[in-house]
Design a protein around this motif. Structure first.
Motif, PDB file in Angstrom:
ATOM      1  N   GLU A  58      18.912  49.613  48.357  1.00 15.50           N
ATOM      2  CA  GLU A  58      18.357  48.277  48.572  1.00 15.50           C
ATOM      3  C   GLU A  58      19.234  47.208  47.921  1.00 15.50           C
ATOM      4  O   GLU A  58      19.551  46.187  48.516  1.00 15.50           O
ATOM      5  CB  GLU A  58      16.922  48.201  48.018  1.00 15.50           C
ATOM      6  CG  GLU A  58      15.905  48.544  49.092  1.00 15.50           C
ATOM      7  CD  GLU A  58      14.666  49.219  48.542  1.00 15.50           C
ATOM      8  OE1 GLU A  58      14.221  48.865  47.439  1.00 15.50           O
ATOM      9  OE2 GLU A  58      14.152  50.131  49.226  1.00 15.50           O
ATOM     10  N   GLN A  59      19.667  47.504  46.700  1.00 17.90           N
ATOM     11  CA  GLN A  59      20.477  46.519  45.964  1.00 17.90           C
ATOM     12  C   GLN A  59      21.814  46.245  46.637  1.00 17.90           C
ATOM     13  O   GLN A  59      22.285  45.128  46.676  1.00 17.90           O
ATOM     14  CB  GLN A  59      20.753  47.032  44.550  1.00 17.90           C
ATOM     15  CG  GLN A  59      19.658  46.659  43.583  1.00 17.90           C
ATOM     16  CD  GLN A  59      19.956  47.117  42.153  1.00 17.90           C
ATOM     17  OE1 GLN A  59      21.027  47.612  41.845  1.00 17.90           O
ATOM     18  NE2 GLN A  59      18.988  46.945  41.277  1.00 17.90           N
ATOM     19  N   THR A  60      22.437  47.287  47.145  1.00 11.65           N
ATOM     20  CA  THR A  60      23.782  47.131  47.714  1.00 11.65           C
ATOM     21  C   THR A  60      23.748  46.786  49.205  1.00 11.65           C
ATOM     22  O   THR A  60      24.776  46.421  49.769  1.00 11.65           O
ATOM     23  CB  THR A  60      24.581  48.440  47.557  1.00 11.65           C
ATOM     24  OG1 THR A  60      23.811  49.497  48.158  1.00 11.65           O
ATOM     25  CG2 THR A  60      24.854  48.767  46.105  1.00 11.65           C
ATOM     26  N   GLN A  61      22.562  46.971  49.811  1.00 13.81           N
ATOM     27  CA  GLN A  61      22.450  46.811  51.269  1.00 13.81           C
ATOM     28  C   GLN A  61      23.353  47.793  52.019  1.00 13.81           C
ATOM     29  O   GLN A  61      23.789  47.529  53.142  1.00 13.81           O
ATOM     30  CB  GLN A  61      22.775  45.366  51.692  1.00 13.81           C
ATOM     31  CG  GLN A  61      21.699  44.356  51.276  1.00 13.81           C
ATOM     32  CD  GLN A  61      20.368  44.617  51.988  1.00 13.81           C
ATOM     33  OE1 GLN A  61      20.308  44.636  53.202  1.00 13.81           O
ATOM     34  NE2 GLN A  61      19.305  44.847  51.229  1.00 13.81           N
ATOM     35  N   VAL A  62      23.653  48.911  51.371  1.00  9.94           N
ATOM     36  CA  VAL A  62      24.405  49.990  52.029  1.00  9.94           C
ATOM     37  C   VAL A  62      23.379  51.058  52.387  1.00  9.94           C
ATOM     38  O   VAL A  62      22.747  51.644  51.500  1.00  9.94           O
ATOM     39  CB  VAL A  62      25.494  50.570  51.082  1.00  9.94           C
ATOM     40  CG1 VAL A  62      26.144  51.797  51.707  1.00  9.94           C
ATOM     41  CG2 VAL A  62      26.541  49.513  50.771  1.00  9.94           C
ATOM     42  N   LYS A  86      12.608  54.348  55.860  1.00  6.76           N
ATOM     43  CA  LYS A  86      13.377  53.100  55.733  1.00  6.76           C
ATOM     44  C   LYS A  86      14.410  52.944  56.846  1.00  6.76           C
ATOM     45  O   LYS A  86      15.167  51.976  56.869  1.00  6.76           O
ATOM     46  CB  LYS A  86      14.111  53.087  54.390  1.00  6.76           C
ATOM     47  CG  LYS A  86      13.203  53.062  53.185  1.00  6.76           C
ATOM     48  CD  LYS A  86      12.990  51.646  52.758  1.00  6.76           C
ATOM     49  CE  LYS A  86      12.150  51.545  51.508  1.00  6.76           C
ATOM     50  NZ  LYS A  86      11.804  50.169  51.205  1.00  6.76           N
ATOM     51  N   ARG A  87      14.513  53.955  57.688  1.00  8.30           N
ATOM     52  CA  ARG A  87      15.549  54.014  58.729  1.00  8.30           C
ATOM     53  C   ARG A  87      16.962  53.971  58.139  1.00  8.30           C
ATOM     54  O   ARG A  87      17.867  53.325  58.676  1.00  8.30           O
ATOM     55  CB  ARG A  87      15.372  52.892  59.761  1.00  8.30           C
ATOM     56  CG  ARG A  87      14.079  53.021  60.520  1.00  8.30           C
ATOM     57  CD  ARG A  87      13.900  51.905  61.517  1.00  8.30           C
ATOM     58  NE  ARG A  87      12.595  51.997  62.150  1.00  8.30           N
ATOM     59  CZ  ARG A  87      12.317  52.762  63.196  1.00  8.30           C
ATOM     60  NH1 ARG A  87      13.262  53.485  63.748  1.00  8.30           N
ATOM     61  NH2 ARG A  87      11.106  52.781  63.703  1.00  8.30           N
ATOM     62  N   TYR A  88      17.143  54.640  57.021  1.00 11.07           N
ATOM     63  CA  TYR A  88      18.474  54.784  56.433  1.00 11.07           C
ATOM     64  C   TYR A  88      19.067  56.102  56.936  1.00 11.07           C
ATOM     65  O   TYR A  88      18.329  57.043  57.213  1.00 11.07           O
ATOM     66  CB  TYR A  88      18.404  54.851  54.903  1.00 11.07           C
ATOM     67  CG  TYR A  88      17.902  53.606  54.214  1.00 11.07           C
ATOM     68  CD1 TYR A  88      17.808  52.382  54.876  1.00 11.07           C
ATOM     69  CD2 TYR A  88      17.517  53.649  52.872  1.00 11.07           C
ATOM     70  CE1 TYR A  88      17.338  51.247  54.225  1.00 11.07           C
ATOM     71  CE2 TYR A  88      17.059  52.522  52.212  1.00 11.07           C
ATOM     72  CZ  TYR A  88      16.972  51.326  52.890  1.00 11.07           C
ATOM     73  OH  TYR A  88      16.518  50.211  52.241  1.00 11.07           O
ATOM     74  N   ARG A  89      20.399  56.164  57.003  1.00 12.31           N
ATOM     75  CA  ARG A  89      21.035  57.430  57.428  1.00 12.31           C
ATOM     76  C   ARG A  89      21.234  58.328  56.215  1.00 12.31           C
ATOM     77  O   ARG A  89      21.686  57.873  55.162  1.00 12.31           O
ATOM     78  CB  ARG A  89      22.409  57.153  58.064  1.00 12.31           C
ATOM     79  CG  ARG A  89      22.327  56.684  59.479  1.00 12.31           C
ATOM     80  CD  ARG A  89      23.726  56.607  60.070  1.00 12.31           C
ATOM     81  NE  ARG A  89      24.146  57.874  60.634  1.00 12.31           N
ATOM     82  CZ  ARG A  89      25.390  58.122  61.057  1.00 12.31           C
ATOM     83  NH1 ARG A  89      26.318  57.195  60.945  1.00 12.31           N
ATOM     84  NH2 ARG A  89      25.697  59.277  61.585  1.00 12.31           N
ATOM     85  N   LEU A  90      20.921  59.595  56.402  1.00 11.89           N
ATOM     86  CA  LEU A  90      21.084  60.559  55.307  1.00 11.89           C
ATOM     87  C   LEU A  90      22.021  61.680  55.764  1.00 11.89           C
ATOM     88  O   LEU A  90      21.827  62.263  56.828  1.00 11.89           O
ATOM     89  CB  LEU A  90      19.715  61.136  54.914  1.00 11.89           C
ATOM     90  CG  LEU A  90      19.722  62.271  53.902  1.00 11.89           C
ATOM     91  CD1 LEU A  90      20.256  61.811  52.541  1.00 11.89           C
ATOM     92  CD2 LEU A  90      18.316  62.846  53.721  1.00 11.89           C
ATOM     93  N   PHE A  91      23.026  61.977  54.961  1.00 10.45           N
ATOM     94  CA  PHE A  91      23.949  63.076  55.252  1.00 10.45           C
ATOM     95  C   PHE A  91      23.688  64.181  54.241  1.00 10.45           C
ATOM     96  O   PHE A  91      23.909  63.998  53.043  1.00 10.45           O
ATOM     97  CB  PHE A  91      25.404  62.606  55.156  1.00 10.45           C
ATOM     98  CG  PHE A  91      25.780  61.629  56.221  1.00 10.45           C
ATOM     99  CD1 PHE A  91      26.454  62.047  57.363  1.00 10.45           C
ATOM    100  CD2 PHE A  91      25.434  60.292  56.108  1.00 10.45           C
ATOM    101  CE1 PHE A  91      26.788  61.151  58.365  1.00 10.45           C
ATOM    102  CE2 PHE A  91      25.769  59.377  57.094  1.00 10.45           C
ATOM    103  CZ  PHE A  91      26.442  59.809  58.231  1.00 10.45           C
TER     104      PHE A  91
END
Ligand code: KG4
Ligand code: ZN
Length: 336
Positions: free
Chosen positions: A258-262, A288-293
């Protein structure tokens, strides 16, 4: 390009051939777990002796599995550090000799950067920037990966590494070494809310974490139960401890994104093999619809495929930062 990776930084002698950075043609790991288990941790002298006797057979088996000869190896990539210096010297000396004898170029790589980039073997579409969570027996940090070789540590443990906490709690519970898999297994039969252990530094303003207080809380809880003379609820303690670790890491890593917007996350290191942690991160990222590898579990714990893969990317990008390939016991990912 076929890259032969060689890894000997701790208690695994490993060799692997990776084609074009992502295609693993062979992956051999000779683990020393049985040798170190009676001591409850890695004994450097034993590790070195074992690397010495295992290195040649492991490399031969690796080539055999890949169905290749030394003539078909285009690059040797070896772990320079960080790790046990004696153990690293064996890997780097061997790799040097092989490179000279067979006239193959050689590159030395950072073990932590290799953990960080291992997500690419799973999914070659991994691009920079991304947030990395490196969690192993000796290291715990959250990093912003800006580009290949350009990393900024955003948060780290102020005391124990998370793998170390798993190993110590496992030993308190009499579950043996290595502690991570033993705790995970015991926790399957336990309740995650049976005990409320602390999540140290969860609400600190920075992204640092701490595990020493959590470990001590588990120890006091065990002592209290033992004083009462009742049977130790091993599964409940294991599950509650594991949940505390998961909650803390999950919280901090989401905060970092969240802080980095990455909004891409890669996890690596032995503790990244922990299934409930993988599930929790997958759920958070999905929400959150973030990508996870998530690298395969066998690429989370120490292996040489990640060393070969990173060697390929560094070499083909002209990032050959030390042709002497000297072993180094301490080497921050910020100083590559
Ligand atoms: O990355 P790694 O193989 O070696 C280092 O570079 O340190 O990590 C080893 C650590 C050990 O502390 C081990 O207990 C932990 O990873 N580990 C796990 C699991 N598998 C290995 N921790 C939690 N859950 C697991 N399934
Ligand atoms: Zn490692």
């Amino acid at each position: 390009m076929n890259v032969l990776g060689i890894e000997s930084s701790c208690d695994e002698t490993a060799a692997s051939v990776v084609y074009q950075g992502t295609q693993v043609l062979s992956n051999i790991i000779s683990t020393q777990i049985d040798l170190h288990a009676p001591f409850g941790g890695v004994v450097p002298e034993i590790a070195c002796r074992s690397h010495l006797s295992n290195m040649v057979p492991v490399v031969h088996e690796c080539l055999e599995q890949a169905n290749l000869t030394f003539k078909e190896i285009d690059l040797i990539s070896v772990t320079r550090g960080p790790g046990l210096l004696g153990a690293l010297l064996i890997g780097t000396s061997f790799a040097h000799s092989l490179a000279l004898a067979q006239n193959i170029p050689i590159i030395g790589v950072n073990h932590l950067e290799a953990h960080l980039c291992s997500g690419r073997m799973e999914d070659a579409s991994l691009s920079f920037p991304f947030i990395g969570l490196i969690i192993s027996g000796g290291h715990t940090f959250i990093v912003q990966a800006k580009d290949l070789g350009k990393y900024q540590i955003l948060g780290r443990t102020v005391d124990d590494a998370v793998g170390e906490a798993f190993d110590k709690v496992s030993s308190m519970l009499g579950l043996g070494y290595p502690g991570g898999p033993a705790i995970q297994k015991a926790a399957e039969a336990g309740r995650t809310n049976a005990f409320h252990f602390p999540r140290p530094m969860q609400y600190a303003s920075n992204l640092d974490v701490s595990f020493s207080g959590l470990k001590t809380a588990v120890l006091y809880q065990i002592k209290e139960i033992q004083k009462e003379g009742v049977t130790l609820p091993i599964a409940d303690i294991a599950a509650s401890f594991q949940q505390a670790v998961i909650d803390l890491l999950n919280f901090k890593v989401l905060k970092a994104m969240e802080q980095t917007q990455v909004h891409q996350l890669v996890i690596g290191g032995g503790v990244a093999a922990n299934q409930p942690l993988r599930d929790a991160l997958a759920e958070s990222c999905q929400k959150k619809r973030y990508r996870l590898f998530l690298p395969k579990k066998s690429f989370c714990t120490d292996n040489a495929a990640m060393i070969a893969s990173l060697g390929y990317y560094r070499y083909t990008n002209g990032l050959e930062n030390n042709p002497s390939v000297k072993a180094v016991d301490r080497w921050s990912i910020e100083d590559l």
